[in-house]
Scaffold this active site. Structure first.
Site, short mmCIF file in Angstrom:
data_model
loop_
_atom_site.label_atom_id
_atom_site.label_comp_id
_atom_site.label_asym_id
_atom_site.label_seq_id
_atom_site.Cartn_x
_atom_site.Cartn_y
_atom_site.Cartn_z
N TYR A 116 -6.64 17.53 -13.33
CA TYR A 116 -6.43 16.16 -13.77
C TYR A 116 -5.74 15.39 -12.63
O TYR A 116 -4.83 15.92 -11.97
CB TYR A 116 -5.55 16.16 -15.03
CG TYR A 116 -5.19 14.78 -15.47
CD1 TYR A 116 -6.15 13.94 -16.03
CD2 TYR A 116 -3.90 14.29 -15.30
CE1 TYR A 116 -5.83 12.66 -16.40
CE2 TYR A 116 -3.57 13.01 -15.69
CZ TYR A 116 -4.54 12.19 -16.23
OH TYR A 116 -4.20 10.92 -16.60
N LYS A 213 -4.67 12.11 -26.04
CA LYS A 213 -6.12 12.31 -26.14
C LYS A 213 -6.50 12.82 -27.53
O LYS A 213 -6.27 12.13 -28.50
CB LYS A 213 -6.57 13.25 -25.02
CG LYS A 213 -5.95 12.93 -23.64
CD LYS A 213 -6.43 11.63 -23.04
CE LYS A 213 -5.63 11.20 -21.82
NZ LYS A 213 -5.56 12.19 -20.75
C1 PLP Z 1 -4.68 12.42 -19.69
C2 PLP Z 1 -4.43 13.81 -19.21
C3 PLP Z 1 -3.16 14.20 -18.75
C4 PLP Z 1 -2.00 13.24 -18.65
O1 PLP Z 1 -1.65 12.75 -19.89
P1 PLP Z 1 -0.90 11.32 -20.12
O2 PLP Z 1 -0.69 11.32 -21.58
O3 PLP Z 1 -1.86 10.26 -19.63
O4 PLP Z 1 0.33 11.36 -19.31
C5 PLP Z 1 -3.00 15.51 -18.37
N1 PLP Z 1 -4.00 16.40 -18.40
C6 PLP Z 1 -5.24 16.05 -18.82
C7 PLP Z 1 -6.33 17.06 -18.82
C8 PLP Z 1 -5.50 14.74 -19.25
O5 PLP Z 1 -6.72 14.38 -19.65
#
Ligand code: PLP
Length: 397
Positions: A116, A213
């Site tokens: 990421y 997410k």
């Molecule tokens: C979005 C994401 C993150 C970071 O998360 P935030 O809530 O935006 O700080 C970390 N790992 C993965 C795989 C992601 O999709």
């Protein structure tokens, strides 16, 4: 209440947050309360002082802990088979808290090459400045992973399903390598969610999530969770969290708890729809290749079949015409919105070569496994025919 161990994952996602505890009320709220307070009043100064020194004491100040945060921590820990969890202000707060808890200056981290973007930036930026070194490797090459380990290595950091080519990590094999070396296996399980994979069952020591997410699932909150197989690592990470200050706000935790109750249904629907979208795209003459772990031709389909309870709602595809065609495509969809993030109800598209990776040349993109015409899709919860029609119309335009 029935034995929680015998209940299914969906049942625990619905009820975990708010199972009546030791003191069942005659009429209890069905939805968990939001303890929207920064601080807690004590009658006893001694008890107040004690509570500041442990994650398991009374609630004292929300940066140290809060009942709503604790409900989220307990629910996700249960779903992931962890002993304890920490709710954080974002996924990156979970990642950075865990890394700082495991690695000290002079320490070393081995991580998957497809990371990421925020994690990649953390390792190359803040962590490097603090004297924590990182080596990125191709996780499908176990010899390369072993060769990258050093005496100073503190963590092997991997993503269950890595973007943008949706490569599935062979967690049991990687856990074996980590255990032999006495190194903690940390798994970012954001893209899979506990409904597709529970890394601790495969030997992981720590699991991190961007709850922004799938866990929350409605594109309306930024939050994270870290889950720990053992109490000692949880304690070390709590010490970091309260000092660095990445603790979550109770209302954010409540939104994630609300999302969790439909996580099982949503992940099923995201996966089912992604299967339909993947097949429709694969049949289109302008599409060169579809990356989705459910397709037999995907390079890690075998690992996915072995480890995942479904293939998830994320996919990517390569179209003819390079960067310009990719950009035209993401600007040409109507229903599917051009936006970062994933795991929400609405279908989102992105074109790494013209957005997140626009500073990469063709060679650097290829080394990162990203084609110039690669499009990433987070398949949403709409009627799948509408999603397919929208994507195919943008391809035909
Ligand atoms: C979005 C994401 C993150 C970071 O998360 P935030 O809530 O935006 O700080 C970390 N790992 C993965 C795989 C992601 O999709």
């Amino acid at each position: 209440m029935s034995d929680p161990r015998r209940l299914g994952l969906a049942t625990r996602a619905v009820h975990g947050a708010h199972r009546p505890g030791a003191r069942p009320a005659a009429a209890a709220p069905v939805s968990p309360p939001i303890h929207q307070t920064s601080t807690f009043a004590f009658a006893d100064a001694e008890r107040y002082a004690e509570s500041l020194s442990t994650p398991d004491g009374d609630f004292v100040y929300t940066r140290y802990g809060n009942p709503t945060n604790a409900a989220l921590e307990a629910t996700v820990a249960d779903l992931e088979g962890a002993s304890a969890g920490l709710a954080t202000a974002s996924g990156m707060a979970a990642v950075s808290t865990v890394l700082l808890a495991l690695a000290t200056p002079g320490g070393h981290v081995v991580a998957g090459r497809q990371l990421y973007g925020g994690t990649f930036s953390l390792l190359g930026g803040v962590a490097a400045r603090l004297g924590i070194d990182a080596t990125l490797v191709d996780l499908s090459d176990l010899d390369a992973v072993e060769r990258a380990l050093r005496p100073a290595t503190r963590a092997l950091y991997v993503e269950t399903i890595a973007n943008p080519t949706l490569t599935v990590a062979d967690l049991p094999a990687l856990a074996g390598v980590a255990a032999d070396a006495g190194v903690a296996l940390v798994v970012d399980n954001t893209v899979a969610s506990p409904f597709l994979c529970r890394p601790i069952e495969h030997g992981a020591d720590v699991v991190v999530h961007s709850a922004t997410k799938y866990l929350a699932g409605h594109s309306d909150v930024v939050a994270g969770v870290a889950l720990f197989a053992d109490a000692a690592t949880h304690r070390r990470a709590w010490d970091v969290l309260i000092d660095v200050g990445g603790s979550a706000d109770p209302f954010a935790c409540w939104l994630v708890l609300r999302g969790l109750r439909t996580l099982g249904l949503r992940v099923q629907r995201h996966s089912d729809s992604a299967a339909v979208v993947a097949r429709a795209l694969a049949a289109h003459p302008r599409v060169r290749r579809v990356h989705w772990p459910g397709l037999p031709e995907h390079p890690t389909h075998g690992v996915a079949r072995r480890l995942l309870d479904g293939y998830g709602g994320m996919l990517a595809f390569d179209i003819d015409g390079g960067r310009a065609a990719g950009r035209r495509f993401v600007e040409g969809t109507d229903l599917a919105r051009l936006a970062p993030s994933l795991g929400g109800p609405e279908t989102l598209v992105s074109h790494p070569a013209s957005t997140t990776h626009r500073q990469y040349g063709a060679g650097a993109l290829e080394a990162a496994g990203i084609g110039e015409g690669l499009i990433r899709v987070s398949v949403g919860l709409e009627d799948v025919d509408d999603v397919v029609d929208d994507l195919l119309a943008a391809l035909d335009a």
